[in-house]
Design a protein around this motif. Structure first.
Motif, PDB file in Angstrom:
ATOM      1  N   LEU A   1      38.765  31.659  34.302  1.00 34.88           N
ATOM      2  CA  LEU A   1      39.693  32.707  33.919  1.00 34.88           C
ATOM      3  C   LEU A   1      40.628  32.148  32.850  1.00 34.88           C
ATOM      4  O   LEU A   1      41.160  31.047  33.002  1.00 34.88           O
ATOM      5  CB  LEU A   1      40.502  33.139  35.143  1.00 34.88           C
ATOM      6  CG  LEU A   1      41.396  34.364  35.014  1.00 34.88           C
ATOM      7  CD1 LEU A   1      41.541  35.033  36.368  1.00 34.88           C
ATOM      8  CD2 LEU A   1      42.750  34.043  34.461  1.00 34.88           C
ATOM      9  N   LEU A   2      40.805  32.890  31.784  1.00 33.73           N
ATOM     10  CA  LEU A   2      41.685  32.471  30.696  1.00 33.73           C
ATOM     11  C   LEU A   2      42.664  33.596  30.389  1.00 33.73           C
ATOM     12  O   LEU A   2      42.262  34.707  30.047  1.00 33.73           O
ATOM     13  CB  LEU A   2      40.870  32.131  29.450  1.00 33.73           C
ATOM     14  CG  LEU A   2      41.650  31.552  28.280  1.00 33.73           C
ATOM     15  CD1 LEU A   2      42.379  30.274  28.673  1.00 33.73           C
ATOM     16  CD2 LEU A   2      40.720  31.269  27.117  1.00 33.73           C
ATOM     17  N   ILE A   3      43.956  33.299  30.517  1.00 31.94           N
ATOM     18  CA  ILE A   3      44.995  34.290  30.195  1.00 31.94           C
ATOM     19  C   ILE A   3      45.228  34.249  28.698  1.00 31.94           C
ATOM     20  O   ILE A   3      45.541  33.203  28.131  1.00 31.94           O
ATOM     21  CB  ILE A   3      46.298  33.993  30.956  1.00 31.94           C
ATOM     22  CG1 ILE A   3      46.061  34.113  32.458  1.00 31.94           C
ATOM     23  CG2 ILE A   3      47.405  34.951  30.496  1.00 31.94           C
ATOM     24  CD1 ILE A   3      47.250  33.713  33.306  1.00 31.94           C
ATOM     25  N   GLU A   4      45.077  35.390  28.070  1.00 29.70           N
ATOM     26  CA  GLU A   4      45.284  35.513  26.628  1.00 29.70           C
ATOM     27  C   GLU A   4      46.753  35.734  26.293  1.00 29.70           C
ATOM     28  O   GLU A   4      47.281  35.164  25.345  1.00 29.70           O
ATOM     29  CB  GLU A   4      44.453  36.681  26.095  1.00 29.70           C
ATOM     30  CG  GLU A   4      44.590  36.914  24.617  1.00 29.70           C
ATOM     31  CD  GLU A   4      43.775  38.128  24.165  1.00 29.70           C
ATOM     32  OE1 GLU A   4      44.258  38.816  23.254  1.00 29.70           O
ATOM     33  OE2 GLU A   4      42.693  38.377  24.710  1.00 29.70           O
TER      34      GLU A   4
ATOM     35  N   LYS B   1      49.444  30.040  37.621  1.00 24.41           N
ATOM     36  CA  LYS B   1      50.811  30.503  37.842  1.00 24.41           C
ATOM     37  C   LYS B   1      51.327  31.278  36.636  1.00 24.41           C
ATOM     38  O   LYS B   1      50.984  30.966  35.502  1.00 24.41           O
ATOM     39  CB  LYS B   1      51.738  29.314  38.099  1.00 24.41           C
ATOM     40  CG  LYS B   1      51.377  28.527  39.350  1.00 24.41           C
ATOM     41  CD  LYS B   1      52.332  27.378  39.560  1.00 24.41           C
ATOM     42  CE  LYS B   1      51.932  26.498  40.704  1.00 24.41           C
ATOM     43  NZ  LYS B   1      51.854  27.091  41.985  1.00 24.41           N
ATOM     44  N   ILE B   2      52.154  32.258  36.928  1.00 18.96           N
ATOM     45  CA  ILE B   2      52.897  32.979  35.900  1.00 18.96           C
ATOM     46  C   ILE B   2      54.344  32.979  36.349  1.00 18.96           C
ATOM     47  O   ILE B   2      54.672  33.512  37.411  1.00 18.96           O
ATOM     48  CB  ILE B   2      52.391  34.430  35.723  1.00 18.96           C
ATOM     49  CG1 ILE B   2      50.938  34.422  35.284  1.00 18.96           C
ATOM     50  CG2 ILE B   2      53.270  35.181  34.727  1.00 18.96           C
ATOM     51  CD1 ILE B   2      50.321  35.790  35.166  1.00 18.96           C
TER      52      ILE B   2
ATOM     53  N   ALA C   1      52.578  42.790  31.896  1.00 16.88           N
ATOM     54  CA  ALA C   1      51.146  43.068  31.723  1.00 16.88           C
ATOM     55  C   ALA C   1      50.465  41.762  31.331  1.00 16.88           C
ATOM     56  O   ALA C   1      50.798  41.171  30.307  1.00 16.88           O
ATOM     57  CB  ALA C   1      50.935  44.130  30.656  1.00 16.88           C
ATOM     58  N   VAL C   2      49.532  41.314  32.149  1.00 11.89           N
ATOM     59  CA  VAL C   2      48.820  40.064  31.925  1.00 11.89           C
ATOM     60  C   VAL C   2      47.442  40.396  31.375  1.00 11.89           C
ATOM     61  O   VAL C   2      46.649  41.071  32.045  1.00 11.89           O
ATOM     62  CB  VAL C   2      48.697  39.250  33.235  1.00 11.89           C
ATOM     63  CG1 VAL C   2      47.990  37.927  32.978  1.00 11.89           C
ATOM     64  CG2 VAL C   2      50.065  39.033  33.861  1.00 11.89           C
ATOM     65  N   ARG C   3      47.153  39.935  30.146  1.00 10.88           N
ATOM     66  CA  ARG C   3      45.862  40.187  29.509  1.00 10.88           C
ATOM     67  C   ARG C   3      45.013  38.930  29.674  1.00 10.88           C
ATOM     68  O   ARG C   3      45.409  37.841  29.268  1.00 10.88           O
ATOM     69  CB  ARG C   3      46.032  40.508  28.036  1.00 10.88           C
ATOM     70  CG  ARG C   3      44.711  40.809  27.321  1.00 10.88           C
ATOM     71  CD  ARG C   3      44.891  41.023  25.829  1.00 10.88           C
ATOM     72  NE  ARG C   3      45.895  42.027  25.501  1.00 10.88           N
ATOM     73  CZ  ARG C   3      45.666  43.339  25.458  1.00 10.88           C
ATOM     74  NH1 ARG C   3      44.478  43.805  25.714  1.00 10.88           N
ATOM     75  NH2 ARG C   3      46.636  44.164  25.135  1.00 10.88           N
ATOM     76  N   ALA C   4      43.835  39.107  30.276  1.00  9.13           N
ATOM     77  CA  ALA C   4      42.944  37.975  30.530  1.00  9.13           C
ATOM     78  C   ALA C   4      41.497  38.426  30.344  1.00  9.13           C
ATOM     79  O   ALA C   4      41.226  39.598  30.086  1.00  9.13           O
ATOM     80  CB  ALA C   4      43.162  37.441  31.944  1.00  9.13           C
ATOM     81  N   ASN C   5      40.573  37.484  30.509  1.00 13.82           N
ATOM     82  CA  ASN C   5      39.148  37.803  30.351  1.00 13.82           C
ATOM     83  C   ASN C   5      38.567  38.359  31.649  1.00 13.82           C
ATOM     84  O   ASN C   5      37.437  38.084  32.016  1.00 13.82           O
ATOM     85  CB  ASN C   5      38.370  36.571  29.878  1.00 13.82           C
ATOM     86  CG  ASN C   5      38.441  35.414  30.860  1.00 13.82           C
ATOM     87  OD1 ASN C   5      39.366  35.316  31.662  1.00 13.82           O
ATOM     88  ND2 ASN C   5      37.478  34.519  30.792  1.00 13.82           N
ATOM     89  N   THR C   6      39.347  39.184  32.329  1.00 16.62           N
ATOM     90  CA  THR C   6      38.945  39.833  33.574  1.00 16.62           C
ATOM     91  C   THR C   6      38.490  41.258  33.286  1.00 16.62           C
ATOM     92  O   THR C   6      38.585  41.727  32.161  1.00 16.62           O
ATOM     93  CB  THR C   6      40.139  39.863  34.548  1.00 16.62           C
ATOM     94  OG1 THR C   6      41.243  40.508  33.899  1.00 16.62           O
ATOM     95  CG2 THR C   6      40.560  38.464  34.963  1.00 16.62           C
TER      96      THR C   6
ATOM     97  N   ILE D   1      43.624  44.043  31.796  1.00 16.56           N
ATOM     98  CA  ILE D   1      45.062  44.037  32.053  1.00 16.56           C
ATOM     99  C   ILE D   1      45.323  44.085  33.558  1.00 16.56           C
ATOM    100  O   ILE D   1      44.805  44.952  34.258  1.00 16.56           O
ATOM    101  CB  ILE D   1      45.769  45.244  31.395  1.00 16.56           C
ATOM    102  CG1 ILE D   1      45.539  45.279  29.888  1.00 16.56           C
ATOM    103  CG2 ILE D   1      47.261  45.249  31.735  1.00 16.56           C
ATOM    104  CD1 ILE D   1      46.257  44.228  29.106  1.00 16.56           C
ATOM    105  N   THR D   2      46.136  43.134  34.031  1.00 17.83           N
ATOM    106  CA  THR D   2      46.624  43.139  35.409  1.00 17.83           C
ATOM    107  C   THR D   2      48.142  43.166  35.318  1.00 17.83           C
ATOM    108  O   THR D   2      48.732  42.431  34.529  1.00 17.83           O
ATOM    109  CB  THR D   2      46.166  41.870  36.157  1.00 17.83           C
ATOM    110  OG1 THR D   2      44.745  41.792  36.112  1.00 17.83           O
ATOM    111  CG2 THR D   2      46.633  41.894  37.605  1.00 17.83           C
ATOM    112  N   THR D   3      48.782  44.021  36.112  1.00 12.95           N
ATOM    113  CA  THR D   3      50.231  44.181  36.014  1.00 12.95           C
ATOM    114  C   THR D   3      50.911  43.631  37.262  1.00 12.95           C
ATOM    115  O   THR D   3      50.477  43.912  38.383  1.00 12.95           O
ATOM    116  CB  THR D   3      50.600  45.665  35.830  1.00 12.95           C
ATOM    117  OG1 THR D   3      49.894  46.166  34.687  1.00 12.95           O
ATOM    118  CG2 THR D   3      52.080  45.846  35.595  1.00 12.95           C
TER     119      THR D   3
END
Length: 168
Positions: free
Chosen positions: A94-97, A122-123, A141-146, A150-152
């Motif tokens: 998983l990579l958070i953009e 962690k965030i 809003a967390v943008r990742a390769n999921t 977007i996961t909030t």
């Protein structure tokens, strides 16, 4: 004869004007369509999965221990922090953009390295109460390769007024 010439001239001018209006209308419609297309471009939204498109079963999955945190009472003119912990329950790294807060008073920072399947990331979210008062609710809003991309996550609390300060 005079009436025939007048009738012919009227029909000729009427036909010319009608042709110009139709051409002008077509031209204006074409110009309006171009303007409308430029103002409202079609954008492929990566957050929307087509019903016909299969979800990637190997995609990383961001699973938060708690997707929302309540700070409770927050002192005025102070900064409070909370660290959200998540696990990659998917089958690929998983990579958070990016992580974007709903306002400038909230600042996220996150794990920059890829998070392996089964590993934790962690965030950290910082909220600055300067200039704020009363009940607050902010989102990150967390943008990742999921999938979805977007996961909030949410923070909330109650910023006290200067008269309500609690002793530290």
């Amino acid at each position: 004869m005079k009436y025939q010439i007048l009738l012919a001239a009227t029909l000729l001018l009427g036909a010319c004007n009608r042709d110009k209006n139709e051409a002008g209308t077509e031209g204006m419609n074409a110009a309006a369509n171009v303007t409308s297309d430029a103002a409202n471009p079609t954008i492929d939204n990566p957050n929307v999965v087509n019903e016909s498109e299969a979800v990637n079963p190997n995609a990383p999955v961001m699973k938060f221990a708690e997707p929302e945190f309540d700070f409770g009472d927050i002192q005025p003119d102070s900064k409070v922090h909370h660290t959200f912990t998540f696990t990659n329950t998917g089958k690929s790294p998983l990579l958070i953009e990016d992580a974007t807060a709903s306002c400038g008073c909230t600042t996220p920072s996150w794990t920059k390295e890829p998070i392996a399947p089964g590993a934790e990331g962690k965030i950290e979210v910082q909220f600055d109460s300067r200039g704020k008062q009363g009940i607050i609710g902010k989102q990150v809003a967390v943008r990742a390769n999921t999938q979805p991309t977007i996961t909030t996550i949410f923070i909330k609390g109650n910023v006290l007024t200067a008269g309500d300060k609690k002793p530290l």
